[in-house]
Design an enzyme around this catalytic site. Structure first.
Site, PDB file in Angstrom:
ATOM      1  CB  VAL A 171       7.277   1.203  -2.935  1.00  0.00           C
ATOM      2  CG1 VAL A 171       7.338   1.371  -1.416  1.00  0.00           C
ATOM      3  CG2 VAL A 171       6.426   2.312  -3.542  1.00  0.00           C
ATOM      4  CG  ASP A 172       9.087  -4.243  -2.811  1.00  0.00           C
ATOM      5  OD1 ASP A 172       8.962  -4.128  -1.583  1.00  0.00           O
ATOM      6  OD2 ASP A 172       8.377  -4.992  -3.487  1.00  0.00           O
ATOM      7  CB  VAL A 173      13.666  -0.434  -6.075  1.00  0.00           C
ATOM      8  CG1 VAL A 173      15.044   0.125  -6.387  1.00  0.00           C
ATOM      9  CG2 VAL A 173      13.378  -1.651  -6.961  1.00  0.00           C
TER      10      VAL A 173
END
Length: 391
Positions: A171-173
């Site tokens: 999700v960060d990516v």
């Protein structure tokens, strides 16, 4: 090494972000030629500098190294008035400021968008939060929490097992990629012929990014009223599209069309299943997947995964051995994708994962390794290039 001009040469970015989503975004932009000044906490730096082992040859956390090449580091304390003044001076010179502090934090130091816009109307200001700047502003934005809150974990894992996270902070990516898209879109609107000439505040958050990334699973609920569930490695709408077992190890099949299924049936010497009413069409295969899988695995048990991969590749059947990470890099190298690059600095070769984008005229650059914790910011700190805003 001299690099030709990059696609983003002349773009100046003041990076107030940390950990993963923001630093990943700014590294990609730096690869494309932007100048990035990374601001870290004095004496500590980015949190990920301490996230080890493993460490690279120079002692740097490999986590930190994964998202911070091509940047210059300085340290600053927001609570120090002189440091805050120096940051505002850099923001006057910048095209982009990116930050991932809790909503309202930078406003307390007159480093929020409204403050910086007054002195630099062309500024693109990107804010990354976990759950937005409204009712979710007080929620901590950790990837694992968002994987849980977004429903991603509810559809990941075996049907009879517990929910599972993805094996990387995905999700960060994804949010970092959304940040890149938003920043570049705002720059294009500002600078194009007939554009506004003004910057704007762009916001991305982990939860909205995760919901968008659920794509067909989210659409199943939003448009179809269905509640997606864990199916292990199977696909809710396609079969066979899952893990299968061979004589020696597991592999995947991703058979998306009836034509591909007919080719698969021929390849495993079972042509009759392609005309079997239970399997002839995709919808029937989905309905009868529990009957289909044992038939496929019975035939696949005759050969190794590597052998089947060669057979399937020759026939255009989508399939792959389930590689380890080291095998995956070897596979990419065999396809001449050059997945690993080296940056030499002070006699040390820093091995990095290559930027996945290629340009025909303005190649990405790998000019500097991830920096050590930089010096305290100076009152006269500036970007390296010409700064017409300061003229």
């Amino acid at each position: 090494m001299q690099y030709p001009p990059g696609a983003l040469d002349g773009v100046r970015i003041l990076d107030l972000s940390r950990v993963l989503a923001g630093p990943y975004a700014t590294m990609l932009l730096a690869d494309m030629g932007a100048e990035v000044i990374k601001v870290e906490r004095p004496g500590i730096g980015d949190e990920t500098r301490a996230w080890a082992p493993p460490k690279a040859e120079d002692g740097t956390s490999t986590y930190f190294a994964s998202v911070n090449r091509n940047k210059r580091s300085v340290t600053a304390s927001l609570s120090d008035p002189d440091d805050a003044d120096a940051l505002r001076r850099l923001a006057r010179q910048a095209d982009v400021v990116i930050e991932n502090s809790r909503a309202g934090t930078l406003d307390r130091y007159t480093l929020g968008y409204a403050d910086l816009k007054r002195e630099n109307p062309a500024l693109v200001y990107c804010s990354i939060t976990g759950f937005g700047a409204k009712a979710g502003a007080d929620l901590p934005g950790f990837d694992l929490l968002v994987q849980a809150a977004s429903g991603l974990m509810s559809i990941t894992g075996e049907a009879d097992g517990e929910p599972s996270k993805v094996g990387v902070a995905l999700v960060d990516v994804i949010t970092g990629l959304h940040a890149v898209t938003a920043i570049l879109s705002a720059i294009i609107e500002r600078d194009r012929a007939g554009g506004s000439g003004e910057g704007q505040h762009v916001e991305v958050n982990l939860l909205s990014s995760a919901l968008s990334a659920l794509v067909n699973q989210a659409s199943a609920y939003v448009a179809g009223g269905a509640e997606p569930a864990r199916m292990g490695n199977a696909h809710p709408s396609i079969a066979p599209y899952e893990v299968v077992h061979t004589a020696d190890r597991a592999m995947t099949l991703a058979v998306g069309t009836d034509r591909q299924f007919a080719a698969l049936a021929e390849a495993i010497d079972m042509p009759e299943i392609a005309t079997d009413a239970r399997f002839a069409e995709n919808a029937a295969r989905v309905a009868n997947r529990t009957e289909l899988l044992p038939l496929l695995e019975g035939a696949l048990a005759e050969r190794s995964a590597a052998e089947w991969s060669e057979i399937f590749r020759a026939r255009g059947i989508p399939a792959s051995v389930i590689n380890t990470v080291s095998e995956a890099f070897a596979f990419a190298e065999g396809l001449e994708l050059d997945p690993v690059i080296e940056i030499e600095s002070d006699g040390i070769r820093h091995r990095q994962v290559a930027n996945p984008i290629t340009f025909s005229r303005t190649p990405v650059r790998y000019s500097s390794p991830p920096p050590g914790v930089g010096p305290r910011i100076r009152a006269d700190e500036t970007f390296a290039g010409d700064n017409p805003k300061e003229a």
